[in-house]
Motif scaffolding. Structure first.
Motif, short mmCIF file in Angstrom:
data_model
loop_
_atom_site.label_atom_id
_atom_site.label_comp_id
_atom_site.label_asym_id
_atom_site.label_seq_id
_atom_site.Cartn_x
_atom_site.Cartn_y
_atom_site.Cartn_z
N GLY A 87 45.08 -43.16 30.37
CA GLY A 87 46.17 -44.05 29.98
C GLY A 87 46.26 -45.28 30.86
O GLY A 87 47.04 -46.19 30.59
N GLY A 88 45.44 -45.33 31.94
CA GLY A 88 45.39 -46.50 32.79
C GLY A 88 44.54 -47.60 32.18
O GLY A 88 43.88 -47.41 31.15
N ASP A 106 45.80 -33.89 31.49
CA ASP A 106 47.14 -33.93 32.09
C ASP A 106 47.15 -32.99 33.29
O ASP A 106 47.10 -31.77 33.13
CB ASP A 106 48.20 -33.51 31.06
N SER A 155 54.25 -36.57 33.21
CA SER A 155 52.80 -36.67 32.98
C SER A 155 52.44 -36.31 31.54
O SER A 155 51.49 -36.87 30.98
CB SER A 155 52.04 -35.79 33.96
N VAL A 206 52.89 -39.40 29.41
CA VAL A 206 51.80 -40.35 29.64
C VAL A 206 50.55 -39.90 28.87
O VAL A 206 49.87 -40.72 28.23
CB VAL A 206 51.49 -40.48 31.14
N ASP A 266 51.06 -40.51 25.14
CA ASP A 266 50.92 -41.93 24.81
C ASP A 266 49.45 -42.34 24.79
O ASP A 266 49.01 -43.10 23.90
CB ASP A 266 51.67 -42.78 25.84
N ALA A 267 48.67 -41.87 25.76
CA ALA A 267 47.25 -42.20 25.80
C ALA A 267 46.53 -41.65 24.58
O ALA A 267 45.68 -42.33 23.98
CB ALA A 267 46.63 -41.64 27.08
N TYR A 273 49.12 -50.35 29.16
CA TYR A 273 48.50 -49.32 30.00
C TYR A 273 49.49 -48.83 31.05
O TYR A 273 50.39 -49.54 31.48
CB TYR A 273 47.22 -49.83 30.66
N TRP A 274 49.26 -47.58 31.47
CA TRP A 274 50.14 -46.93 32.45
C TRP A 274 49.73 -47.34 33.85
O TRP A 274 48.55 -47.42 34.19
CB TRP A 274 50.03 -45.41 32.30
N GLN A 275 50.72 -47.62 34.68
CA GLN A 275 50.48 -47.90 36.10
C GLN A 275 51.25 -46.89 36.93
O GLN A 275 52.46 -46.72 36.74
CB GLN A 275 50.92 -49.32 36.45
N ASP A 276 50.56 -46.25 37.85
CA ASP A 276 51.18 -45.24 38.69
C ASP A 276 52.24 -45.90 39.58
O ASP A 276 51.90 -46.75 40.42
CB ASP A 276 50.11 -44.55 39.55
#
Length: 351
Positions: free
Chosen positions: A34-35, A62, A69, A72, A75-76, A184-187
């Motif tokens: 997902g990043g 995951d 999580s 996320v 979504d990915a 995109y996901w950002q930690d």
């Protein structure tokens, strides 16, 4: 008509080169977190494979290590399906503790990816590692004193794993996502104290180095990996030969062998007669083969193993990462998982 943005073209060309040996109908899976890196890879792979006839799917692992999580991962998966990837599978894993949280998460992730690839009959798994990841790997190897193999970094192709983006920067993958309208996901914890060491290297150490040394540090570290890889491959081959001769010494003697098939047993005399650099490389390889996570094996572990061979004073057993034990007895070096014995302590007979 204008062509794609330069970053998009570079990503597609990288995937095209990495999958050129696959035949129409073959399945390749994208490992997607997902990043930005993995979503850019998913988008480029979907575009390239639609034209090549290769089937493309995705696997989302995951780890369950952060709140939310599962969302996320969902979504990915939804984004990958929207790109046209099929099959798309989410795997929830349980992360252990061997070798530390970061190494354990990596082991769980790769095991899940391998399981899905086997179940689906995939010809390869694409990983989104970039030049920045390569630079971080080299820097971590330097910090740990892990030797030339760590400094050689990640291979573009190794068995099932393919890394098309090792020549691209993280800024390129973010640009690909922007061009494709991909969120995109950002930690949110990236680089914070207490987060995985790699995250802190990414957010703090590399920028600090570039602040002092100027731009181009990441590229220089990646070039170092490229230059050392051929040397490391040659030395690895020689180390494998040394281990095989050390195993044969045990077989020929017919005593002190690994009677229950657990772990590895090596002849000390063969190891002791080898050049130090080659012997230490062989010992690192043997420890990893016996169950120690390679990323957790540091210089001190290998030096202690080497001392069992060359400076024997009755020391041992050694406790190595992955709950591995190493000891010397009767001219043999034993590397085995820790014994599970209730009610008493397992004893090793020393020379």
């Amino acid at each position: 008509m204008a062509g794609p943005a330069p970053s998009v073209a570079a990503a597609r060309n990288a995937v095209r080169a990495a999958t050129a040996d696959l035949a129409p109908g073959d399945l390749v899976l994208v490992a997607c977190s997902g990043g930005a890196d993995s979503l850019a890879l998913a988008a480029a792979t979907a575009f390239v494979t639609r034209r090549s006839g290769v089937r493309a799917g995705a696997v989302i692992v995951d780890h369950g290590l952060q709140p939310g999580s599962g969302g996320v991962a969902a979504d990915a998966a939804r984004t990958c399906r929207g790109l046209g990837l099929d099959p798309v599978e989410v795997r929830r894993v349980v992360v252990g503790s061997d070798g530390g949280l970061e190494a354990a998460a990596r082991a769980a992730r790769y095991a899940a990816l391998e399981d899905v690839a086997r179940d689906r009959g995939a010809a390869g798994v694409l990983l989104g590692h970039t030049l920045d990841d390569q630079a971080e790997t080299v820097l971590l190897g330097l910090a740990r004193g892990s030797g030339a193999r760590s400094l050689a970094g990640m291979r573009a192709v190794r068995g099932l794993w393919r890394r098309p983006f090792l020549g691209l920067r993280r800024s390129d993958t973010e640009a690909v996502c922007t061009a494709n309208g991909l969120a995109y996901w950002q930690d949110p914890t990236n680089g914070a104290a207490g987060t995985p060491l790699r995250s802190q290297v990414r957010a703090r150490a590399l920028p600090a180095l570039e602040g002092v040394l100027g731009p181009g540090v990441a590229e220089a570290l990646a070039r170092t990996a490229d230059q050392l890889r051929d040397d490391a491959d040659l030395l690895d081959g020689l180390a494998d030969d040394l281990l095989e001769r050390a195993r044969r010494e045990v077989d020929v003697a017919g005593t002190g062998g690994d009677q229950d098939g657990r772990g590895i047993v090596l002849g000390v005399e063969v190891l002791a007669g080898a050049p130090p650099a080659l012997r230490r490389r062989a010992l690192r390889s043997a420890a990893a083969a016996a169950g120690a996570p390679a990323g957790a094996l540091g210089h001190t572990h290998v030096a202690a193993l080497d001392a069992l061979v060359t400076r024997w004073r009755g020391q041992g057993p050694l406790h190595l990462p992955g709950d591995l034990r190493a000891w010397r007895a009767c001219g043999r070096l034993f590397l085995r998982p820790a014994p599970v014995v209730s009610g008493h302590t397992h004893q090793h007979h020393q020379e």
